[in-house]
Design a protein around this motif. Structure first.
Motif, short mmCIF file in Angstrom:
data_model
loop_
_atom_site.label_atom_id
_atom_site.label_comp_id
_atom_site.label_asym_id
_atom_site.label_seq_id
_atom_site.Cartn_x
_atom_site.Cartn_y
_atom_site.Cartn_z
N PHE A 45 0.77 -1.13 0.10
CA PHE A 45 0.01 0.10 -0.01
C PHE A 45 0.85 1.29 -0.04
CE2 PHE A 45 -2.27 3.29 2.23
CZ PHE A 45 -3.33 3.48 1.55
N SER A 46 1.84 1.18 0.91
CA SER A 46 2.81 2.53 0.84
C SER A 46 3.43 2.61 -0.36
CB SER A 46 3.87 2.22 2.12
OG SER A 46 4.87 1.08 1.69
N ILE A 48 2.22 1.84 -3.48
CA ILE A 48 1.34 2.73 -4.38
C ILE A 48 0.83 4.20 -4.03
CG2 ILE A 48 -1.26 2.67 -4.80
CD1 ILE A 48 0.22 0.15 -6.17
N MET A 49 0.71 4.48 -2.65
CA MET A 49 0.47 5.70 -2.31
C MET A 49 1.79 6.59 -2.52
SD MET A 49 -2.40 5.83 -1.34
CE MET A 49 -2.60 7.40 -0.61
N GLY A 205 -7.42 6.83 6.80
CA GLY A 205 -6.44 5.41 6.64
C GLY A 205 -6.42 4.52 7.67
N LEU A 208 -7.16 0.72 7.03
CA LEU A 208 -6.00 0.28 6.42
C LEU A 208 -4.90 -0.22 7.53
CD1 LEU A 208 -5.64 2.55 3.08
CD2 LEU A 208 -6.63 -0.04 3.22
N LEU A 242 -10.88 -4.87 4.08
CA LEU A 242 -10.50 -4.23 2.96
C LEU A 242 -12.02 -3.62 2.27
CD1 LEU A 242 -8.48 -3.32 0.90
CD2 LEU A 242 -8.68 -5.52 -0.38
#
Length: 445
Positions: A45-46, A48-49, A205, A208, A242
């Protein structure tokens, strides 16, 4: 450049922006592919961000909104971070040997007391914050919740540590233990309370983070001679979280906005991904970074959270957070807010062009050391499972904000976990309470 001006510019050139974002994501995932162990891995995820943040820099340079000096600084610091990260080898999950579960009981470990202690402090501290400060979701700035300087900051540290311990152990019990309906109901209530507080926190967030906590718990459980087939139950829980994560984030955005039609939030919701690079468009264009306060003591900057919390230095004598400086440069307000100080900008601002590369290299090394080396070297015990989960989830913020977020979270762990576990050990040795039938656990003491 403000959020509004960036949004307007980006929407006008959205196809170019999306192209940079896509290319950035592909490149980032290719670089870290061997270190990403699941789509539920916080590194996935990190990545992607962070790709969205990287794309912002390429976008700004493409349109000549920043000078080559800032673009080169970003490239070199990011290269330093990646090289430092890749020094430590990834975990070889296929070489983890599974054995038959050993016949340990849940009550054979201090975790038997650490779990209810953590839940009690989590619930008590969270309700106290709601009572004294209100609901962060309904505040103009949720960062004001713990910013009064009157001791409420300790609640934030207790909540961070105990909430993650509670969720980790609750889901561990749900996945690996056979419990009676009363105990299982308690675990469900813990998870439900976590979800409710995640929504009320006003953070988009937090849900998540719950996914990451569960994943890291299952990842470490592999070292504890557990049956890998049980992990299918973990995947069900992770998928459930999710599914909740994005509606919860959308609901939070809706509650914090002044619009009446939720359809008007679709574009702002999508732009939130690009705002992960807000520190870049708020500091690089027009040389804003040169107009901020450069006279701060670097030692005080790095350890201001520790120095202020322990009252070693009065808060008013500590330097203003870089993100807050940037926020107040663009906005005339007393509100607490601002962009996260990504390592690229933080290093350039406080250490200069060349030393910022070394700074980023060290940070990258620390992240992969925690994720990979500590995982391999840590004994397969309940204490180390909890410690690894807390360290790994905190290290995930190092690239995003190495001082305010990451170091603050790490300090919270070392401040709260040792005395909490010590109390659990004391209760464990005092108590000789027999274990209830059906509560066996493969946890080792």
């Amino acid at each position: 450049m403000t959020d509004y001006s960036f949004n307007f510019h980006f929407i006008e050139n959205i196809y170019i922006g999306l192209l940079f974002t896509l290319l950035s994501m592909i490149g980032t995932l290719l670089i870290f592919r061997k270190h990403i162990y699941s789509i539920f891995d916080p590194l996935f995820f990190s990545s992607i961000m962070s790709s969205c943040a990287y794309a912002v820099v390429f976008y700004l340079y493409y349109f000549d909104l920043i000078t080559f000096n800032y673009f080169l600084s970003f490239l070199l610091t990011q290269a330093g971070f990646v090289l430092g990260f890749l020094i430590n080898k990834p975990i070889k999950l296929n070489k983890i040997t599974f054995h038959a579960c050993r016949s340990f009981r849940f009550s054979d470990s201090p975790v038997y007391f650490l779990y209810p202690l953590s839940v009690f402090l989590f619930v008590l501290s969270q309700l106290a914050v709601y009572y004294f400060s209100g609901l962060p979701l309904l505040m103009e700035s949720r960062h004001e919740t713990f910013s009064t300087g009157s001791g409420y900051g300790l609640f934030s540290r207790i909540i961070y540590v105990t909430s993650n311990i509670s969720l980790s152990l609750a889901t561990y019990r749900m996945i690996y233990l056979k419990e009676n309906i009363f105990i299982r109901s308690f675990d469900y209530l813990v998870v439900l309370f976590y979800v409710l507080t995640a929504i009320l926190s006003g953070s988009k967030g937090t849900m998540l983070i719950a996914i990451f906590i569960i994943f890291l718990t299952v990842l470490f459980a592999r070292k504890m001679n557990l049956n890998p087939h049980v992990e299918k139950k973990a995947n069900t829980i992770l998928i459930g979280f999710l599914i909740l994560a994005f509606p919860a984030a959308f609901l939070t955005l809706f509650m914090q906005s002044d619009v009446d039609d939720y359809m008007q939030l679709i574009m702002p919701f999508l732009l939130r991904f690009m705002h992960t690079g807000n520190i870049f468009y708020m500091t690089y264009p027009n040389n804003v970074i040169d107009h901020l306060d450069h006279n701060s003591n670097v030692f005080f900057v790095l350890f201001q959270d520790i120095l202020g919390s322990l009252r070693l230095v009065p808060w008013h004598e500590l330097p203003t957070n870089l993100g807050l400086q940037v926020f107040r440069y663009h906005n005339v307000t007393d509100l607490i807010g601002g962009p996260n100080s990504r390592h690229n900008v933080f290093g350039l601002f406080y250490f200069g062009f060349y030393y910022s590369i070394l700074f980023s290299f060290i940070l990258g090394f620390i992240v992969s050391f925690i994720r990979n080396v500590i995982y391999v070297k840590a004994p397969a015990t309940p204490l180390w499972m909890i410690t690894y989960v807390l360290l790994a989830i905190s290290s995930n913020f190092i690239e995003q904000d190495p001082v305010t977020l990451a170091l603050g979270y790490l300090f919270s762990i070392f401040l709260i976990l040792p005395p909490l576990y010590f109390l659990a050990v004391m209760l464990f040795h005092i108590s000789k309470k027999p274990v209830r039938a059906g509560s066996e656990s493969p946890l080792a003491s």
